[in-house]
Each structure stands twice: as structure tokens, then as C-alpha cells.
Write an enzyme that holds these catalytic residues in place. Structure first.
Site, PDB file in Angstrom:
ATOM      1  N   LYS A 125       0.869  -1.183   0.000  1.00  0.00           N
ATOM      2  CA  LYS A 125       0.000   0.000   0.000  1.00  0.00           C
ATOM      3  C   LYS A 125       0.904   1.231   0.000  1.00  0.00           C
ATOM      4  O   LYS A 125       1.494   1.595   1.011  1.00  0.00           O
ATOM      5  CB  LYS A 125      -0.918   0.016   1.211  1.00  0.00           C
ATOM      6  CG  LYS A 125      -1.929   1.160   1.182  1.00  0.00           C
ATOM      7  CD  LYS A 125      -2.858   1.091   2.383  1.00  0.00           C
ATOM      8  CE  LYS A 125      -3.905   2.200   2.283  1.00  0.00           C
ATOM      9  NZ  LYS A 125      -3.312   3.549   2.305  1.00  0.00           N
ATOM     10  N   CYS A 185      36.278  15.668  28.218  1.00  0.00           N
ATOM     11  CA  CYS A 185      34.835  15.392  28.240  1.00  0.00           C
ATOM     12  C   CYS A 185      34.566  13.885  28.244  1.00  0.00           C
ATOM     13  O   CYS A 185      35.016  13.158  27.358  1.00  0.00           O
ATOM     14  CB  CYS A 185      34.161  16.040  27.042  1.00  0.00           C
ATOM     15  SG  CYS A 185      32.367  15.819  27.031  1.00  0.00           S
ATOM     16  N   CYS A 223      31.209  20.520  21.918  1.00  0.00           N
ATOM     17  CA  CYS A 223      31.938  20.711  23.169  1.00  0.00           C
ATOM     18  C   CYS A 223      33.422  20.818  22.842  1.00  0.00           C
ATOM     19  O   CYS A 223      33.947  20.033  22.051  1.00  0.00           O
ATOM     20  CB  CYS A 223      31.677  19.529  24.099  1.00  0.00           C
ATOM     21  SG  CYS A 223      32.849  19.401  25.467  1.00  0.00           S
ATOM     22  N   ASP A 271       2.334   4.968  -0.014  1.00  0.00           N
ATOM     23  CA  ASP A 271       1.964   6.137   0.780  1.00  0.00           C
ATOM     24  C   ASP A 271       2.176   7.382  -0.067  1.00  0.00           C
ATOM     25  O   ASP A 271       3.194   8.070   0.043  1.00  0.00           O
ATOM     26  CB  ASP A 271       2.816   6.180   2.046  1.00  0.00           C
ATOM     27  CG  ASP A 271       2.156   6.981   3.159  1.00  0.00           C
ATOM     28  OD1 ASP A 271       0.988   7.371   2.983  1.00  0.00           O
ATOM     29  OD2 ASP A 271       2.801   7.199   4.191  1.00  0.00           O
ATOM     30  N   TYR A 310      -2.195   0.771 -10.253  1.00  0.00           N
ATOM     31  CA  TYR A 310      -2.668  -0.343  -9.433  1.00  0.00           C
ATOM     32  C   TYR A 310      -4.048  -0.875  -9.822  1.00  0.00           C
ATOM     33  O   TYR A 310      -4.499  -1.879  -9.279  1.00  0.00           O
ATOM     34  CB  TYR A 310      -2.649   0.007  -7.943  1.00  0.00           C
ATOM     35  CG  TYR A 310      -3.475   1.204  -7.536  1.00  0.00           C
ATOM     36  CD1 TYR A 310      -4.865   1.216  -7.644  1.00  0.00           C
ATOM     37  CD2 TYR A 310      -2.868   2.325  -6.989  1.00  0.00           C
ATOM     38  CE1 TYR A 310      -5.617   2.306  -7.239  1.00  0.00           C
ATOM     39  CE2 TYR A 310      -3.601   3.421  -6.573  1.00  0.00           C
ATOM     40  CZ  TYR A 310      -4.987   3.402  -6.702  1.00  0.00           C
ATOM     41  OH  TYR A 310      -5.723   4.487  -6.301  1.00  0.00           O
ATOM     42  N   LYS A 360      -3.010  -2.636   7.434  1.00  0.00           N
ATOM     43  CA  LYS A 360      -2.095  -1.544   7.776  1.00  0.00           C
ATOM     44  C   LYS A 360      -0.992  -2.002   8.725  1.00  0.00           C
ATOM     45  O   LYS A 360      -1.204  -2.837   9.599  1.00  0.00           O
ATOM     46  CB  LYS A 360      -2.880  -0.393   8.426  1.00  0.00           C
ATOM     47  CG  LYS A 360      -3.991   0.187   7.549  1.00  0.00           C
ATOM     48  CD  LYS A 360      -3.452   0.868   6.322  1.00  0.00           C
ATOM     49  CE  LYS A 360      -2.861   2.223   6.627  1.00  0.00           C
ATOM     50  NZ  LYS A 360      -3.844   3.255   7.005  1.00  0.00           N
TER      51      LYS A 360
END
Length: 674
Positions: A118, A435, A429, A120, A228, A317
Site C-alpha cells: 500500500k 569530556c 563541546c 503512501d 494499481y 495496515k
């Protein structure tokens, strides 16, 4: 004139054929240059004989003037929506209803379904009269749509004239216009670079592109289409099954989804659903489920319709990939390279099959562009294993009194300054050696072969030592003891002894290696060598102003700023002093000019492959000694690519760009003559 018309028709047929091979079958027969030659010849003939131009000519895809408004189209056969199944039981119930109406055994597994992803995108209707595209329309409300012919004509996948033979005199084709993932990402990237509005998702991109009044704008969008089904047909015959109809449409030049199939019974449907779910993230287009249609067209007619949907089809779905939730906070995370990234802390929401409570905001520019604030209601998207992201804000639901989020001035992990240079989107940073967020990666770089070259201290061992909090800065490496190393997993006395020996040996190094080991952004081997040569002493490098740094070959304003920021951070200076106190040393010298005025000055070299009689490091030093520059990537500014055995993509790129290539003998000759 007859011969001109004959050539023109021949060119049109050839181009249609090659469009079919390229866009429909994904199997081009000729190179792009030959296709372009055919198209240019057709354009030349049409310029000389404008009276011979027809609407179905491949040259006429774009050219219509902008329209004032969309016309309306009445669908002779309604474009109905599909019922949805969200769970396996709902699909089984659909199958039971179908088999009951057809008086078949539900468990027999003999009923065929045509199954396909299906897509989109946006549903469209294409009307062909005598094989020519005469109209295209949106679905609209299913009964009435909008005339978008001027836009659909710009889509390469939509034939302006059908190929082959046997198509009905009047044929309505239905399909989905969509924007492939790669095209969507590329379009948004370009839009961001231009400061223009981006699309939220490929579905909105496709729908918005079809509703442009100016077809030239639609033509710029990377749209595609898969057919389709068919709608109204006058004259002609079609096959007896849905799957065969799609095959026939493909033979007439229309693209159909390559992932379609025919399955038996509800178990076949479920297997197809599982297969598509596994493939979903790797497909080049977005899908949100699977569609099953009873394959036999006679059975479709027998089943008929309810008020708004066919009884013979259903959409199964996938779990939703987008949901709404609330931003409860925005925090900043520090990555292994020092990048400071904003992260939205969310009210937990179930999306894409998992509960999501965090989502990336990418960088401060993206955060400000989307204007995400604490308290906002936002759309969250999660696709497969991709990190969830905030798609956009529902502005109408924003609470009063919210304030824009600002980039922190100090690193939330180590307190070092957060710097952002020029137009860079990423803030970082500056506490590279100190660090904790950057610790493991900076340590791996520090001990690497071209840096401090501590053999035996590999990535896994560093990660192990960082995890147990044994090493926090490079200085801690020189405080390690044999006994504690021997007690670690997969070590032992001999390995520990060898590692301690390697660590001790690395205390004696060179200034250029040490500078490179510090991991200052964009200070590679060549820049480190240039700094060491130019200043001679580490203290001189550390105290140099930006105006002094830019006098060094290979150091521009941006790199100078990064060097200054690194040494301006007190944490980094403390770590360097600790290393010196622990015996890390090198021979210092008086400042001297780099060989920028040497015989190879201004020439850039790239080394690739294995040279027969010298290492690449040796070749590099010889080039640099004569003023040449050695870089790691090939560009149009490269002077020579020196290649050896098993040279890879760099040699190929050099040949493509027309950069001169030489082997070791050629390099020696150049060095000797210089």
C-alpha cells in the site's frame, strides 16, 4: 517533408521505448548520452517544424503556462477508499465474509488474492484516448476530483502515449503518485540549503507537488507513479484477473509495483504481510501496509461494493509510524565527536510498534526551524530502526508563555565551552581530552599508529578501561600498572607486560605526532607537521594567536579558530601538562619556516595503494620535505595521484577528473628532478 515526418515519428517511438525500458522495466538499453542525442534531434526537428509538434511528443512534458485554478473532474466510476484491517483477526474476518458470499470454504486456502504494498502517496486517475493521455485527476472525494493534467504530464513514469497494441480506445488507469525516499531526502536537503520550506514526509510531498498551479514547479520534484487498477473502459478486452491486468498495463508502458504477487487464502496474505514488513525499511518508497484484492474479476463483480468501499479488497495496515504527543522537555546530549544534539523528552506514545519517549531534533538550527518548545504538541515519526524524530509542531495547540529553546553555552557533561563555527549547523563541546562523552573515541585516536602508536592498546581494551572508569584522560594511560592490566579479561601477565613496555616506549615521541594525537578537529598529520615545523615548541603552538596560526601552511581561519579554542580550554591544558609530568616528551627545535617555498610548493599529492619500495609514510615525508602537500582525498585541486598495487577508488576518481597519475618510479623521477 515526408521523410522529416517519418524521422520524427521514428524518434518519438524510440524515445518512448527507451523511457519504458528505463522507467518501467528499470533496464535501460542505451547510455544516457545516446538518449540525449535522440531527444536533441527530436527537439531540433520540432523547432524547425513547429506544426508537427503533438501533445504526446516526449518534448511536451513541461511547458504549459501556470493555471489560475484547478478544474473539476467527475469520475464515471467512483474512486472508492478501502476498508482497513489493523490486526490479524480483522483480516481473517474479512476473508470469512468474502468466502461466505462466494460460497467457498474459508479454510480451503484456494481463494486467490492479488497482494501488493500500500503505497503512501496520492491516488490519481489517468484517462487515455486512443492511447494518448488526455486527462489526469486527483481522487478528491471519490466522486469529484481536480484536473491535474498539466502536472502529471511532467512525471517521467507516466507515458504520454501508450506503447504496444491492444489497449482499449478509452482506458482509465488508476495509480499512486509518490516521491521515492532518496528523492525526498535530496529535495529537502536542497530546500534547507536554500532556506526554503521542507516537506514533512514523502506523502505530503507527492500530494503538494500535484497541486501546483505552475507545472514547472512540479517538474522539479522527483515524482514517480505505479498503476494499481483500471476504472472506466470503453471497447477492448482485459484479462480475467487483477494480476494479469497489471501485467497488461505494464506491457503498455505503465509502471506497476515490482513487489506485487498472487497468494492463496488468508495464510498466504499473512505471509506476504510479514515479508513486506521485513522489507519495508529497505524499499525505495514509503508504504504503510499491504492491499489484498480478490484476484478473479468475475468474483470481484459478484462481491460488489458497500457504500464507500469494495467488498473484495482490504488494506492491512502496518503499525502507525506517526503519532501526536507532548514535549515535556528538551535536553542536550554530547556525542563521541563532541557534537551537542538537542533531544526532545516526550510524553510516552506508542508509535511504529514501540513506546517512544525521546526523539532527536538533529541540531540547533533544525530545532529553531521547527520551533519546538517545551509544552508543544508535536508529530512524532518512527520508521523501522530509525531514531524517532519530531516531524513538526501543531501550532494551534501551543500553550501560552512558551519560550524558544536556546543552545547551552557550556557542555552539559563536562562544563567546557560549547562552540559553533561559521555557518556550521553542529555545535560542539571543546573539552576534547577531558569530556566524558568523547572519552573512548578521543583515547582510541590518541593511541593510534600515526599518533602515539601504543601497540596492544586496541579499541576493545580502551572501551573496557573506560567502562570500569580506569582511564578518563590520555594521561591515565601512563598511570596503568602491569598487575591491574593482567587481571582484566583476555589479558594475562605476558600481554600486560608487553602493553606496559609499549606505553613506556611511546613516552618518547615527536611534536608532530603529539599534536596529531590530541585530536583537534581538522588537524590531521599534514597540519600537525606544519605546526611543529613552524613553531618548533608546543608552548609556542598553545599560546599562538589566530593571526599567527593562519601564517602556517595548511592552516586557514577555521582551523586556526579550532586550534585556539582547543588550547584555550583549561581542561585540555591540564591534561597536556599531566602528560608532560608523566614523562611524555619530544625533541623541540627553533621555529623555522615550513618548506612552503620548496620546489613542490603549491602541488597537492594523494597516495593510494601499496608502493613497491617505500611505505606511504616515507613517500609522504619526501614530498613534504620539498614543500608538497599530501591529502587523503582526490579533488579537481589535486596535482598528482601516486598509485601502487591494489589502488582503489582514489585512482578511479583521479582518472575521471583528469588528474595526473604516477607510479612510484614516476614519483622518484619527480622528486629527483625537483
Amino acid at each position: 517533408m515526408a521523410s522529416v515526418k517519418e524521422e520524427l515519428e521514428s524518434l518519438k517511438e524510440q524515445i518512448r521505448h527507451h523511457n519504458y525500458q528505463y522507467h518501467v522495466l528499470d533496464d535501460p538499453e542505451i547510455p544516457d548520452a545516446e538518449y540525449d542525442r535522440l531527444m536533441r534531434r527530436l527537439q531540433a526537428i520540432e523547432r524547425e517544424h513547429p506544426d508537427l509538434i503533438t501533445d504526446d511528443s516526449p518534448t511536451q512534458r513541461v511547458g504549459d503556462a501556470p493555471i489560475a485554478a484547478f478544474g473539476t473532474v467527475q469520475h464515471q466510476v467512483p474512486m472508492l477508499s478501502l476498508d482497513n484491517a489493523f490486526a490479524e483477526e480483522e483480516l481473517r474476518e474479512f476473508h470469512r465474509r468474502v468466502t461466505d458470499r462466494l460460497e467457498l470454504e474459508a479454510d480451503a486456502g484456494t481463494l486467490e488474492y492479488a497482494a501488493e504494498p500500500k503505497l503512501d502517496g496520492a491516488a490519481v486517475s489517468l484517462l487515455y484516448e486512443e492511447g494518448r493521455l488526455v486527462r489526469a485527476a486527483t481522487r478528491g472525494d471519490g466522486t469529484t476530483g481536480e484536473d491535474i493534467t498539466h502536472n502529471v504530464r511532467t512525471i517521467d513514469a507516466v507515458p504520454l502515449k501508450l506503447i504496444g497494441s491492444g489497449y482499449p480506445p478509452s482506458l482509465e488507469v488508476r495509480g499512486e503518485v509518490f516521491m521515492p525516499k532518496a528523492g525526498f531526502e535530496a529535495y529537502n536537503e536542497q530546500a534547507r540549503a536554500k532556506g526554503e520550506k521542507t516537506f514533512v514526509n514523502p506523502r505530503n510531498a507527492a500530494a503538494g507537488s500535484l497541486r501546483q498551479l505552475d507545472p514547472r514547479l512540479t517538474a522539479e520534484r522527483p515524482l514517480d507513479m505505479y498503476a494499481y487498477s483500471v476504472g472506466k473502459i470503453d471497447g477492448g478486452d482485459l484479462p480475467a484477473t487483477h494480476s494479469e491486468v497489471l501485467d497488461r498495463l505494464q506491457s503498455w508502458g505503465l509502471k506497476v509495483c515490482p513487489e506485487r504477487g498472487v497468494v492463496a487464502g488468508v495464510e498466504g496474505c499473512l505471509a506476504f504481510y510479514k515479508e513486506m514488513g521485513a522489507k519495508r525499511d529497505s524499499l525505495p518508497y514509503e508504504i504503510d501496509g499491504v492491499v489484498y484484492k480478490v484476484n478473479d474479476l468475475v468474483q470481484q463483480r459478484e462481491l460488489g461494493f458497500v457504500s464507500r468501499a469494495p467488498r473484495w479488497a482490504i488494506a492491512h495496515k502496518f503499525p502507525a509510524q506517526e503519532e501526536l504527543t507532548t514535549v515535556e522537555g528538551v535536553e542536550f546530549q554530547v556525542g563521541r565527536t563532541g557534537a551537542v544534539t538537542p533531544v526532545a523528552r516526550l510524553k510516552p506514545v506508542f508509535v511504529g510498534g514501540v513506546t517512544v519517549s525521546n526523539a532527536t531534533l538533529h541540531n540547533i538550527d533544525e530545532l529553531h526551524r521547527k520551533d519546538v518548545r517545551v509544552g508543544d504538541t508535536v508529530t512524532i515519526r518512527r520508521a523501522g530502526d530509525v531514531i524517532p524524530e519530531v516531524v513538526g509542531v501543531i501550532a494551534s495547540r501551543r500553550p501560552k508563555g512558551t519560550k524558544p529553546v536556546q543552545l547551552p553555552k557550556r557542555c552539559p557533561v563536562c562544563g567546557s565551552t560549547v562552540a559553533r563555527e561559521g555557518d556550521e549547523a553542529v555545535a560542539r563541546c571543546t573539552g576534547g581530552l577531558y569530556c566524558a562523552a568523547q572519552r573512548a573515541e578521543s583515547l582510541k585516536h590518541f593511541v593510534s599508529r600515526k599518533a602515539m602508536d601504543i601497540e596492544g592498546l586496541g579499541s576493545k581494551l580502551i572501551e573496557q578501561l573506560v567502562t570500569i572508569d580506569r582511564i578518563k584522560t590520555p594521561a591515565d594511560i601512563f598511570r596503568l600498572e602491569k598487575e591491574e592490566l593482567a587481571a582484566l579479561e583476555r589479558m594475562g601477565d605476558k600481554s600486560a607486560e608487553n602493553l606496559i613496555t609499549a606505553i613506556d616506549a611511546s613516552r618518547s615521541t615527536t611534536l608532530e605526532r603529539f599534536l596529531y594525537a590530541l585530536g583537534i578537529r581538522e588537524v590531521g598529520e599534514a597540519t600537525a607537521a606544519a605546526l611543529a615545523t613552524h613553531f618548533g615548541k608546543l608552548d609556542a603552538v598553545m599560546s599562538a594567536a589566530e593571526s599567527e596560526l593562519v601564517d602556517v601552511p595548511d592552516v586557514g581561519p577555521i582551523v586556526a579558530s579550532r586550534i585556539r579554542s582547543f588550547f584555550g580550554e583549561e581542561h585540555n591544558r591540564e591534561v597536556i601538562q599531566a602528560l608532560r609530568d608523566l614523562g611524555v616528551h619530544w625533541e623541540e627545535s627553533e621555529p623555522q619556516q615550513s618548506p612552503a617555498d620548496g620546489p613542490l610548493a603549491g602541488k597537492t599529492f594523494v597516495l593510494t595503494g601499496t608502493l613497491p619500495n617505500m611505505t606511504r609514510d616515507e613517500a609522504k615525508k619526501k614530498i613534504q620535505a620539498l614543500g608538497g602537500k599530501v591529502t587523503g582525498s582526490v579533488s579537481k585541486n589535486t596535482t598528482y595521484v601516486v598509485f601502487g598495487e591494489k589502488a582503489g577508488s582514489k585512482l578511479t576518481k583521479a582518472q575521471q577528473l583528469g588528474v595526473e597519475t604516477i607510479d612510484e618510479a614516476g614519483l622518484n623521477s619527480l622528486l629527483k628532478s625537483s
